[in-house]
Design an enzyme around this catalytic site. Structure first.
Site, mmCIF file in Angstrom:
data_model
loop_
_atom_site.group_PDB
_atom_site.id
_atom_site.type_symbol
_atom_site.label_atom_id
_atom_site.label_comp_id
_atom_site.label_asym_id
_atom_site.label_seq_id
_atom_site.Cartn_x
_atom_site.Cartn_y
_atom_site.Cartn_z
ATOM 1 N N GLU A 1 0.855 -1.187 0.000
ATOM 2 C CA GLU A 1 0.000 0.000 0.000
ATOM 3 C C GLU A 1 0.892 1.240 0.000
ATOM 4 O OE1 GLU A 1 -2.818 0.269 3.306
ATOM 5 O OE2 GLU A 1 -2.728 2.454 3.181
ATOM 6 N N ARG B 1 0.442 10.413 0.511
ATOM 7 C CA ARG B 1 0.694 11.501 1.463
ATOM 8 C C ARG B 1 1.929 12.289 1.121
ATOM 9 N NH1 ARG B 1 0.449 8.137 6.992
ATOM 10 N NH2 ARG B 1 -1.334 6.875 6.389
ATOM 11 N N THR C 1 -4.529 5.962 1.772
ATOM 12 C CA THR C 1 -4.908 7.347 2.064
ATOM 13 C C THR C 1 -5.671 7.949 0.885
ATOM 14 O OG1 THR C 1 -2.738 7.449 3.189
ATOM 15 C CG2 THR C 1 -4.112 9.390 3.324
ATOM 16 N N LYS D 1 -11.027 -2.347 6.472
ATOM 17 C CA LYS D 1 -9.861 -1.937 7.258
ATOM 18 C C LYS D 1 -10.383 -1.446 8.617
ATOM 19 C CE LYS D 1 -6.374 1.756 7.102
ATOM 20 N NZ LYS D 1 -5.254 2.262 6.301
HETATM 21 C C1 3PG Z 1 -0.751 4.818 8.680
HETATM 22 O O1 3PG Z 1 -1.735 5.492 8.819
HETATM 23 O O2 3PG Z 1 0.365 5.301 8.476
HETATM 24 C C2 3PG Z 1 -0.925 3.361 8.672
HETATM 25 O O3 3PG Z 1 -2.089 3.036 9.297
HETATM 26 C C3 3PG Z 1 0.226 2.673 9.290
HETATM 27 O O4 3PG Z 1 0.216 2.877 10.636
HETATM 28 P P1 3PG Z 1 1.498 2.463 11.480
HETATM 29 O O5 3PG Z 1 2.596 3.395 11.069
HETATM 30 O O6 3PG Z 1 1.060 2.648 12.909
HETATM 31 O O7 3PG Z 1 1.827 1.028 11.138
#
Ligand code: 3PG
Length: 208
Positions: free
Chosen positions: A40, A44, A68, A128
């Protein structure tokens, strides 16, 4: 492949926030080599779209998706660049409509039972659970296992090597997502062999 098939491919989906375009392909190769083919790429960073396209083109064994995804306008673009699925921290009617119209598998995020029920009404069976740790973690997933018996979850957010196996042991968890398999320090150092080792360890987690 639908989202059930994609989330069944590996126990862990690495969540990747790529800052430099050149990092995407070697990072993806290391993760795939370690046994985690489903990736994934979070939208961002300014380089996310470029990295997504490069991985889709140059790492054929990866099943790369975009994370995202917040607005429907992103759906056409990520699909054109080669994304095989879309992930969102939540869900909106527009995102549901756009991903369905595009035929793009979608993993929408939920944090409450009512959100899960609304998506179940629209045919979603894999969701999710985000942000997993702050929103109730293992206890939440155990508690909804009986009432939401038809649903499977991919908890993400605050999960690490110390907790991933406990999540995966739950019968309603299909996989977990997380960034711990690609730590920023290792990416900055271009330590792809460390990332391959972390992926190999994560790929060995057992699902129920
Ligand atoms: C995020 O929003 O960056 C993902 O959910 C990953 O979360 P994490 O960095 O806590 O694994």
């Amino acid at each position: 492949m639908d989202i059930s098939a994609i989330t069944a491919l590996a126990p862990v989906i690495p969540v990747l926030t790529i800052e430099r375009p050149a990092d995407g392909v070697p990072l993806a190769r290391a993760l795939v080599k370690g046994g985690l083919p489903v990736l994934e790429i979070t939208l961002r960073t300014r380089t996310a779209m470029e990295a997504l396209e490069a991985i889709a083109k140059e790492v054929p064994d990866a099943v790369v998706g975009a994370g995202t995804v917040l607005v429907a306008a992103q759906v056409e673009q990520i699909q054109r660049l080669g994304a095989k699925f879309a992930v969102s921290p939540g869900s909106t009617p527009d995102l549901v409509t756009a991903t369905k119209a595009a035929g793009l598998p979608f993993l929408p995020g939920v944090q409450t039972v009512s959100e899960a029920m609304l998506l179940a009404e629209q045919g979603y069976r894999v969701l999710k659970f985000f942000p997993a740790a702050p929103a109730g973690g293992l206890a939440w997933l155990k508690a909804v296992g009986a009432p939401l018996a038809g649903l499977r979850f991919c908890p993400t957010g605050g999960i690490g090597a110390d907790t991933a196996q406990a999540y995966l042991a739950l019968h309603n968890v299909t996989c977990v997502g997380g960034s711990w398999v690609a730590p920023a320090a290792a990416v900055d150092a271009k330590d792809w062999s460390q990332i391959e080792r972390l992926a190999a360890a994560a790929s060995n987690y057992k699902r129920s």
